[in-house]
Write an enzyme that holds these catalytic residues in place. Structure first.
Site, PDB file in Angstrom:
ATOM      1  N   ASP A 114       0.869  -1.180   0.000  1.00 39.88           N
ATOM      2  CA  ASP A 114       0.000   0.000   0.000  1.00 39.88           C
ATOM      3  C   ASP A 114       0.902   1.224   0.000  1.00 39.88           C
ATOM      4  O   ASP A 114       1.661   1.443   0.943  1.00 39.88           O
ATOM      5  CB  ASP A 114      -0.866   0.028   1.269  1.00 39.88           C
TER       6      ASP A 114
ATOM      7  N   ASP B 206     -13.970  -4.638  -2.060  1.00 36.98           N
ATOM      8  CA  ASP B 206     -13.886  -4.484  -0.605  1.00 36.98           C
ATOM      9  C   ASP B 206     -15.242  -4.883  -0.030  1.00 36.98           C
ATOM     10  O   ASP B 206     -16.238  -4.198  -0.257  1.00 36.98           O
ATOM     11  CB  ASP B 206     -13.596  -3.020  -0.233  1.00 36.98           C
TER      12      ASP B 206
END
Lengths: 257, 208
Positions: free
Chosen positions: A11, A135
């Site tokens: 990330d 998600d």
């Protein structure tokens, strides 16, 4: 035989790899800085990672620019598959990343806002390089809601329906990120992994929740995932990629050696 | 000619990784943006990520087809096609419609249809390749190697003598071909770490 893949996820925020819990927000300082993305990529390359995912968690114009630089530098040194995601909104954005050295792009919020981006991307570059990342959070028994904006905004989509729709539009791979499990080290959400895996014909990548070696095997054996993705356990040195692959191999799961 | 490898930029793919692969082995590369540049390089690579129709359209519109035939098919310049760059060698392709290919190697590019419906398409990841002709790109390499694949379509040919390796993913398919100076792989050597670089190194050693 096609090997099950072990994929570290980086990330990237402001050019650095960060890591949070349950979709920790950059602006709330809920992130830990874990290093330079290219250095980490090289380390994982050495350890035998099967692919690498770079995720731009700022998803702003500046973020995207610095991401192009990260991908270019990683591709200069790692001769392995790279996927990039975060903030890609147009076919041109996708093209820019592929030209920088990415092999696949991962679409999330932008695909929910404009599902046609999946189709346009698949037609221009082939389904094999369009990954749709979902998600999902369990919001009722046997019901997973798709969220956007780093887990902050609920959509009307149920995860299985959206996965199916994405594949119909041309997605060549689904990444299922469990919001409940993310960073919690309690194992992947294998209920939703398995449900999606049985529903779609494209590969499924399980993401969110790895904390023990068993979790990787369970994602494959119970969740029927084709690949397992993790961040914290690799970044913080809990396991090396090779330890995970040795373990999977001992369990009789085919991995690349 | 001091440039070892020319990489065709036809708007389809990951040129940078291919260039990086050869450069890491000491090869000098040039990204070719115009067909006239083909005569400046000793070897040519046609990379490619994307759909068959778009790939062929871009090659034709930008004037590559004629010049490639002159330099590679007639002139014997060593050629390496990667992924889509291998598929385009076929006679026809069926991705998003019916398209004509370069027809350098008779064959057809069709979607992989697995025997077992639980086998997933696209074929993404690392798979074993069985080398049946250990020469050219595979000279000095082991019979079984592992490479990175990412594709949904595969090259089918009746002339099995051009096949240099096979792979299996729900069906046996052609993983690489060689026809004289024309070499091609369905997998991505530039993404296959040391095994892949070994093949690129062999290509660098091939002379016209």
């Amino acid at each position: 035989m096609l090997a099950k893949r072990v994929i570290p996820c980086l990330d990237v925020h402001a050019g650095q790899v960060t890591r949070g819990l349950q979709f920790g927000r950059a602006e709330a300082s809920g992130l830990r800085n874990v290093g330079d993305p290219v250095e980490l990529a090289l380390r994982y390359n050495e350890q035998g990672a099967d692919e690498m995912v770079f995720f731009d968690i700022t998803a702003s114009a500046e973020g995207r620019k610095s991401m192009v630089d990260v991908i270019e530098r990683a591709a200069d040194q790692c001769f392995m598959p790279l996927t990039v995601g975060g903030g890609l909104r147009t076919v041109d954005d996708i093209r820019t990343m592929l030209r920088a050295g990415a092999d696949k792009v991962s679409l999330n919020s932008s695909a929910l806002a404009t599902p046609d981006l999946i189709r346009a991307g698949a037609e221009a570059f082939g389904s094999q390089c369009i990954v749709v990342s979902i998600d999902a959070k369990r919001t009722a028994p046997n019901h997973w809601t798709v969220f956007t904006h780093g887990g902050r905004k609920a959509t009307d989509w149920e995860a299985r329906d959206w996965a199916q729709k994405a594949v119909e539009l041309g997605a060549g791979e689904i990444v299922l990120n469990s919001i409940d499990s993310d960073g919690m080290k309690g194992g992947y959400d294998n209920d939703i992994n398995r449900a999606i895996s049985e529903l779609v014909s494209v590969p499924l990548v399980a993401s969110g929740g790895a904390g023990k070696l068993e979790h990787f095997a369970e994602a494959v054996e119970i969740g029927h995932a084709d690949a397992v993705l993790a961040a914290s356990v690799f970044h913080f040195g809990t396991f090396t990629i090779s330890q995970v692959k040795d373990y999977l191999s001992e369990r009789g799961i085919c991995v690349r050696r | 000619m001091a440039i070892d490898i020319g990489i065709i930029d036809y708007g389809m793919g990951n040129l940078r990784s291919v260039a990086n692969g050869f450069e890491s082995l000491g090869g000098k590369t040039l990204i070719l943006t115009s067909p006239a540049q083909l005569s400046e390089v000793e070897r040519v690579v046609l990379p490619g990520v994307g759909a068959f129709g778009d790939g062929m359209k871009n090659l034709s519109e930008r004037g590559w087809v004629e010049k490639l035939e002159e330099q590679v098919v007639q002139g014997g310049k060593p050629f390496l096609g990667l992924c889509l760059g291998m598929q385009l060698l076929a006679t026809t392709g069926t991705e998003y419609g019916h398209h004509q290919g370069l027809n350098w190697i008779p064959g057809k590019v069709d979607r992989i249809v697995p025997r077992d419906p639980s086998i997933r398409i696209p074929h993404i990841g690392w798979n074993d390749v069985d080398v049946v002709r250990p020469e050219g790109l595979f000279a000095g390499q082991p019979k079984l190697m592992t490479f990175y694949f990412v594709h949904s379509y595969a090259f089918q040919t009746d002339s099995s003598d051009v096949v240099t390796s096979y792979c299996d993913h729900g069906m046996k398919f052609v993983a690489s071909v060689q026809y004289g100076n024309i070499h091609a792989t369905q997998f991505h050597p530039e993404k296959s770490q040391k095994h892949g670089l070994a093949l690129l190194k062999n290509f660098l050693a091939i002379k016209a």
